[in-house]
Design an enzyme around this catalytic site. Structure first.
Site, mmCIF file in Angstrom:
data_model
loop_
_atom_site.group_PDB
_atom_site.id
_atom_site.type_symbol
_atom_site.label_atom_id
_atom_site.label_comp_id
_atom_site.label_asym_id
_atom_site.label_seq_id
_atom_site.Cartn_x
_atom_site.Cartn_y
_atom_site.Cartn_z
ATOM 1 N N ALA A 66 0.629 -1.154 0.014
ATOM 2 C CA ALA A 66 0.137 0.004 0.022
ATOM 3 C C ALA A 66 0.867 1.081 -0.019
ATOM 4 C CB ALA A 66 -0.912 -0.122 1.205
ATOM 5 N N GLY A 105 0.560 -5.145 0.728
ATOM 6 C CA GLY A 105 -0.750 -5.035 0.072
ATOM 7 C C GLY A 105 -0.455 -5.719 -1.358
ATOM 8 N N GLU A 108 -0.806 -9.133 -1.008
ATOM 9 C CA GLU A 108 -2.012 -9.469 -0.984
ATOM 10 C C GLU A 108 -3.012 -9.413 -2.103
ATOM 11 O OE1 GLU A 108 -2.046 -6.605 2.608
ATOM 12 O OE2 GLU A 108 -3.068 -8.122 3.601
ATOM 13 N N GLU A 128 4.282 -5.637 7.140
ATOM 14 C CA GLU A 128 3.583 -4.723 7.699
ATOM 15 C C GLU A 128 3.852 -4.476 9.249
ATOM 16 O OE1 GLU A 128 2.357 -6.799 5.672
ATOM 17 O OE2 GLU A 128 0.737 -5.835 4.429
HETATM 18 N N1 T1G Z 1 4.622 3.528 0.182
HETATM 19 C C1 T1G Z 1 5.004 4.725 -0.322
HETATM 20 N N2 T1G Z 1 6.329 4.791 -0.729
HETATM 21 C C2 T1G Z 1 7.255 3.881 -0.811
HETATM 22 C C3 T1G Z 1 6.937 2.721 -0.328
HETATM 23 C C4 T1G Z 1 5.441 2.223 0.061
HETATM 24 N N3 T1G Z 1 4.920 1.462 0.580
HETATM 25 N N4 T1G Z 1 7.968 1.667 -0.308
HETATM 26 C C5 T1G Z 1 8.846 2.485 -0.560
HETATM 27 N N5 T1G Z 1 8.475 3.506 -0.847
HETATM 28 C C6 T1G Z 1 9.569 4.907 -1.312
HETATM 29 C C7 T1G Z 1 10.420 5.355 -0.066
HETATM 30 O O1 T1G Z 1 10.039 6.095 0.684
HETATM 31 C C8 T1G Z 1 11.749 6.000 -1.252
HETATM 32 O O2 T1G Z 1 11.160 7.090 -1.688
HETATM 33 C C9 T1G Z 1 11.257 4.884 -2.692
HETATM 34 O O3 T1G Z 1 10.212 4.184 -2.406
HETATM 35 C C10 T1G Z 1 12.581 3.766 -2.762
HETATM 36 O O4 T1G Z 1 12.278 3.133 -1.410
HETATM 37 C C11 T1G Z 1 -2.767 -3.028 3.232
HETATM 38 C C12 T1G Z 1 -1.115 -1.729 5.046
HETATM 39 C C13 T1G Z 1 10.275 -1.960 -1.762
HETATM 40 C C14 T1G Z 1 12.006 -3.159 -0.376
HETATM 41 O O5 T1G Z 1 6.370 -2.254 3.983
HETATM 42 O O6 T1G Z 1 10.478 -2.132 2.185
HETATM 43 O O7 T1G Z 1 0.928 -2.730 2.380
HETATM 44 O O8 T1G Z 1 13.191 8.334 -0.638
HETATM 45 O O9 T1G Z 1 14.648 3.508 -0.738
HETATM 46 O O10 T1G Z 1 15.912 0.183 -0.978
HETATM 47 O O11 T1G Z 1 -1.767 -4.810 4.073
HETATM 48 O O12 T1G Z 1 10.895 0.284 0.078
HETATM 49 O O13 T1G Z 1 13.167 7.633 -3.180
HETATM 50 O O14 T1G Z 1 11.521 9.655 -2.237
HETATM 51 O O15 T1G Z 1 13.158 1.681 0.572
HETATM 52 O O16 T1G Z 1 15.230 -0.498 -3.200
HETATM 53 C C15 T1G Z 1 3.785 -2.717 3.213
HETATM 54 C C16 T1G Z 1 7.986 -1.033 2.191
HETATM 55 C C17 T1G Z 1 2.976 -1.277 3.100
HETATM 56 C C18 T1G Z 1 7.359 -2.091 1.864
HETATM 57 C C19 T1G Z 1 12.585 -1.278 -1.872
HETATM 58 N N6 T1G Z 1 4.981 -2.534 2.210
HETATM 59 N N7 T1G Z 1 9.205 -0.581 1.478
HETATM 60 O O17 T1G Z 1 13.613 -0.868 -1.156
HETATM 61 O O18 T1G Z 1 14.213 1.388 -2.144
HETATM 62 S S1 T1G Z 1 1.741 -1.297 4.309
HETATM 63 C C20 T1G Z 1 6.214 -2.267 2.835
HETATM 64 C C21 T1G Z 1 10.339 -1.418 1.476
HETATM 65 C C22 T1G Z 1 0.535 -2.412 3.535
HETATM 66 C C23 T1G Z 1 -1.418 -3.587 3.541
HETATM 67 C C24 T1G Z 1 -0.504 -2.739 4.395
HETATM 68 C C25 T1G Z 1 11.512 -0.917 0.307
HETATM 69 C C26 T1G Z 1 11.410 -1.709 -0.736
HETATM 70 P P1 T1G Z 1 12.209 8.333 -1.877
HETATM 71 P P2 T1G Z 1 13.593 2.438 -0.839
HETATM 72 P P3 T1G Z 1 14.853 -0.074 -1.622
#
Ligand code: T1G
Length: 682
Positions: A66, A105, A108, A128
């Site tokens: 998400a 998500g 999911e 999450e």
């Molecule tokens: N939402 C918004 N921005 C995100 C994002 C996200 N989920 N993930 C990464 N970014 C942005 C980050 O801030 C950065 O921005 C750029 O993307 C590159 O990220 C309903 C509630 C995917 C492994 O927890 O683990 O889904 O600094 O530097 O090292 O059940 O990003 O460039 O402006 O980390 O290559 C669940 C979180 C969300 C994954 C990539 N998902 N992201 O790593 O790049 S909650 C996560 C990561 C959810 C549902 C629930 C990592 C990555 P900027 P980065 P990276």
């Protein structure tokens, strides 16, 4: 025929539709992506020529979750649930084609597809919990239906990113397709689904694994007990466990209601707000406003480390772990042998825990060579000095290094507090000198303080930040001051803790309060762990402090079985009558009158002193931003991430309130204590 959607292209190849999402940087499920999923799926399902649909993503990764930036804002339709229903409840099989990291998500959504294929380098996960959340789009209900409750508990409460091969083995994927041929592989798999008339398989309908788990409710009791220490203070792990229990014991729809209820509680709560803040703070820390993003970076093909002690060996492991050869320099063969032996033992322990194969260990050890000759550093792109914390010693070494290191090499010091500018004054190329302060154990702790000297070049700074990320560290830039960011704040806390020993507290009172706050241990337990004799010398010791007296009595910390605490054979800490006697005597000698000190005072004097020092660090420009300070303390000292860091915590209380409280404590804070200008003005 292609249809352009807000964040996707829908194309048709024969009787297979391909919905390709394109929403950089990580294809997060923002509103435009959700809209593209609903519209794309609806159109493909309404097309009579289409018999199967492939869902694929452009760029570096499949849907990565998400859009975290949308949390806390008014929801925008369509919801993620609508997008998932458009897939799972449609009339045609949907195949998820996964690369990169399909997370949260994103995974999911993949679990709502009827089939899933991936390239071998892909990873899937429901992380999450690291955001103080739970998979709120059916992940807690669908994952256990495929992998079973036990594996779901590990994967979800650990927030694991699981490799594709393991996902295949667990049944989360149906096939691995050749690396770099995801589109072709997914189309071929879709062809099979059509030709073999495979059913519209819905994960929500699987119940076999749940029946088995229903007969073993003790699984959850044992899991909670086994992880109590790791989950201490956190809400999200427990909520995730309850959702998986609901998956086992309730029909799917009711389980989804439980998941929704608990998700909504978490997403609006202070812990998730803090953990989401920390997620972005960590990424912000990588951004240095006056360092152009296109600054040339030195390619680090070989690393030299001077000093094969605990730090040097641990630092070396970081580079070997990512395939970079390292030469370790020592002055004597026995020290070198000892250092390399410690590294081998560290790896052997990891192999014993099943987290590294023996071959991988040997490959990494093969990258580490030792030498007694500094000339061996002449072909290194990065040299890190990790010797005794003595300025004269460091300057001598840097002067020697200056004559050996190749042009363009980055010359780093691992000093934990000394003046990087003074070290740089020992070489003819001060622009090449930068601080790279690792935290012990250096192969484990994620924090790396990158210290920018007055003459540090942009390339040296950018190289240190870049290689820090490459070896899996969280790099934070600091200016030059005693203790940089983390240790300077640690010292401010230590001064209050030591002062309170002379006012009526015992070490175990102070440690308990900070432990209950969420720190992994308090200052006195930390000192015992590190060793009370760091920087102490029997020759010059004069019983002038409690610590000196402890060291003089041979109580030098855990390693001697006694320090502030007494330690039993299992190294469990116990309050010590000896220490109590020493403190009491000190108080009598200095005429101090003991008073009762409340837990609140202990906590406020320790934490508010930290906040005050942090504000000074910002006032002086040592740290770029407040959130960098939080990143330092979460990743270097174990500040509970569910409290966001000292500055996030300060904002939750109010900086004005803190300033007033510090004023109220007045002289108790110490004769040298003064409130930071910015805190004063808040
Ligand atoms: N939402 C918004 N921005 C995100 C994002 C996200 N989920 N993930 C990464 N970014 C942005 C980050 O801030 C950065 O921005 C750029 O993307 C590159 O990220 C309903 C509630 C995917 C492994 O927890 O683990 O889904 O600094 O530097 O090292 O059940 O990003 O460039 O402006 O980390 O290559 C669940 C979180 C969300 C994954 C990539 N998902 N992201 O790593 O790049 S909650 C996560 C990561 C959810 C549902 C629930 C990592 C990555 P900027 P980065 P990276």
């Amino acid at each position: 025929m292609n249809t352009t959607l807000p964040a996707a292209i829908l194309s048709i190849e024969g009787d297979i539709a391909i919905l390709a999402i394109n929403h950089p940087p990580v294809n997060a499920l923002s509103q435009v992506v959700r809209e593209s999923l609903v519209k794309g799926m609806t159109q493909a399902q309404a097309n009579p020529a289409v018999r199967a649909i492939v869902l694929i993503c452009e760029g570096r990764t499949f849907l990565a979750g998400a859009d975290i930036t949308e949390f806390g804002k008014p929801p925008q339709s369509p919801s993620l649930f609508e997008a998932q229903d458009a897939i799972e409840l449609g009339n045609k099989p949907v195949i998820a084609a996964i690369h990169g990291t399909s997370l949260g998500g994103g995974f999911e959504v993949a679990l709502c597809c009827h089939y899933r294929v991936a390239v071998p380098s892909a990873k899937c996960g429901l992380p999450e919990v690291h955001l103080g959340l739970l998979p709120g789009a059916g992940g807690t209900q669908r994952l256990p239906r495929i992998v079973g409750a036990a594996k779901a508990l590990d994967m979800i409460t650990g927030g694991l990113h699981v490799k594709a091969a393991e996902c295949l083995a667990m049944g989360l994927l149906d096939e691995l397709v050749p690396e770099g041929q995801l589109r072709e592989g997914a189309l071929a798999f879709a062809r099979k689904v059509i030709d073999e008339k495979r059913p519209l398989r819905k994960v929500r309908d699987l119940d076999g694994k749940m029946l088995g788990a229903r007969a073993h409710p003790e699984l959850f009791v044992e899991f909670r007990k086994a992880n109590a220490r790791k989950f201490r203070g956190f809400l999200a792990p427990e909520y995730n466990i309850r959702c998986i229990e609901a998956a086992v014991n309730l029909p799917f729809t009711e389980g989804m209601q439980t998941e929704r209820k608990l998700f909504l509680e978490l997403v609006s709560g202070p812990q998730s707000i803090a953990q989401r803040y920390a997620f972005f703070a960590e990424r912000q820390a990588a951004k240095i406003p006056d360092l152009p993003t296109d600054t040339p970076v030195v390619k680090v093909a070989k690393v030299g480390i001077i000093g094969a002690g605990t730090m040097g060996g641990g630092i070396a492991m970081n580079f070997a772990n990512v395939g970079i050869p390292v030469v370790l320099i020592e002055t004597a063969q026995d020290a070198l042998d000892r250092g390399l032996a410690v590294v081998r033992r560290n790896y052997e322990n990891t192999v014993k825990r099943g987290r590294l194969s023996k071959d991988a260990m040997e490959n990494r050890l093969a990258l580490l060579t030792g030498s007694l000759n500094m000339q061996s550093l002449s072909d290194c792109d990065l040299v890190i000095e990790a010797v005794f914390e003595d300025m004269a010693v460091k300057k001598t070494i840097f002067a020697q290094l200056d004559a050996i290191a190749k042009p363009g090499a980055v010359l780093a010091t691992n000093t934990s507090a000394l003046d990087v500018n003074e070290i740089a004054s020992a070489v003819k190329r001060p622009e090449a000198v930068v601080g790279m302060h690792f935290f012990s154990p250096a192969n484990v702790m994620k924090l790396l303080e990158v210290v920018r000297g007055a003459k540090t070049s942009n390339t040296a700074l950018a190289t240190a930040m870049d290689i820090g990320k490459k070896i899996g560290k969280v790099a934070v830039m600091s200016g030059v001051c005693p203790g940089f960011i983390g240790n300077r704040i640690l010292r401010a806390r230590g001064l209050q803790a030591q002062a309170m020993l002379m006012e009526g507290c015992m070490p175990w009172d102070i440690d308990r309060v900070l432990y209950e706050f969420g720190m992994p241990m308090g200052p006195f337990a930390m000192s015992d762990l590190a060793g009370l004799d760091l920087g102490w010398s029997a020759a010059t010791s004069q019983s002038s402090t409690i610590r000196e007296v402890l060291c003089e009595k041979g109580r030098r910390g855990q390693k001697t079985g006694a320090g502030y605490y007494d330690y039993d054979e299992a190294r469990n800490a116990h309050p010590s009558e000896v220490t109590q006697g020493i403190i009491t005597e000190f108080m009598q000698r200095s005429g101090q009158v003991r008073r009762d000190i409340s837990d609140t005072e202990i906590l406020e004097r320790c934490l508010f002193a930290m906040v005050n020092e942090a504000c000074k660090i910002l006032d002086e420009g040592i740290a770029i931003r407040a959130s960098d300070i939080d990143v330092v303390w979460i990743n270097g000292y174990g500040w509970p991430v569910y409290r966001g860091g000292p500055m996030h915590y300060a904002d939750s209380i109010g900086r004005r309130v803190i300033a007033d409280k510090l004023k109220a404590y007045g002289t108790l804070m110490g004769a040298d204590f003064h409130i930071s200008p910015s805190l004063e003005k808040s």
